[in-house]
Structure formats: C-alpha cells, structure tokens
Design a protein around this motif. Sequence first.
Motif, PDB file in Angstrom:
ATOM      1  N   LEU A  76      67.243  41.880 125.157  1.00 56.73           N
ATOM      2  CA  LEU A  76      65.996  41.124 125.166  1.00 56.73           C
ATOM      3  C   LEU A  76      64.807  42.061 125.376  1.00 56.73           C
ATOM      4  N   MET A  77      64.935  43.004 126.283  1.00 55.10           N
ATOM      5  CA  MET A  77      63.867  43.970 126.516  1.00 55.10           C
ATOM      6  C   MET A  77      63.657  44.850 125.287  1.00 55.10           C
ATOM      7  N   ARG A  78      64.728  45.231 124.628  1.00 53.44           N
ATOM      8  CA  ARG A  78      64.637  46.057 123.425  1.00 53.44           C
ATOM      9  C   ARG A  78      63.932  45.300 122.305  1.00 53.44           C
ATOM     10  N   ASP A 128      60.398  46.387 120.584  1.00 56.61           N
ATOM     11  CA  ASP A 128      60.365  46.651 119.140  1.00 56.61           C
ATOM     12  C   ASP A 128      59.325  45.805 118.419  1.00 56.61           C
ATOM     13  N   SER A 129      58.914  44.700 118.997  1.00 54.62           N
ATOM     14  CA  SER A 129      57.994  43.826 118.278  1.00 54.62           C
ATOM     15  C   SER A 129      56.634  43.756 118.959  1.00 54.62           C
ATOM     16  N   TRP A 130      56.516  43.000 120.030  1.00 56.98           N
ATOM     17  CA  TRP A 130      55.216  42.724 120.634  1.00 56.98           C
ATOM     18  C   TRP A 130      54.613  43.932 121.336  1.00 56.98           C
TER      19      TRP A 130
END
Length: 49
Positions: A5-7, A11-13
């Motif tokens: 979830l952290m990854r 990677d996005s926001w």
Amino acid sequence: MDYNLMREFADSWALLAMALFFAGAIAFALRPGSRKLADEAARIPLEDD
C-alpha cells in the motif's frame, strides 16, 4: 499500512506531488523580476563593508 500500500502511494500520488512541487519551484525561479533579485544576491559576497 503494509509495504504494498505504501509502495502504491509513493508510485502515484507522492510522485505527482513531488513533480508539481518541482515545477512550481522552477516557475518561481523564472518569474518576471527574479533576475534582478538573483543578481543582487550573487553580488553580496563581493561587497565591501
């Protein structure tokens, strides 16, 4: 929070936020009138008191 979830967040926001911050910093440095301020700041070490 687990690793995946952290990854996914990083990677996005988080990447989008860093890119927007970088673009804003560049736009701030290149704004009209900033050349004069930058030249004045560059001359500070050369000034005699």
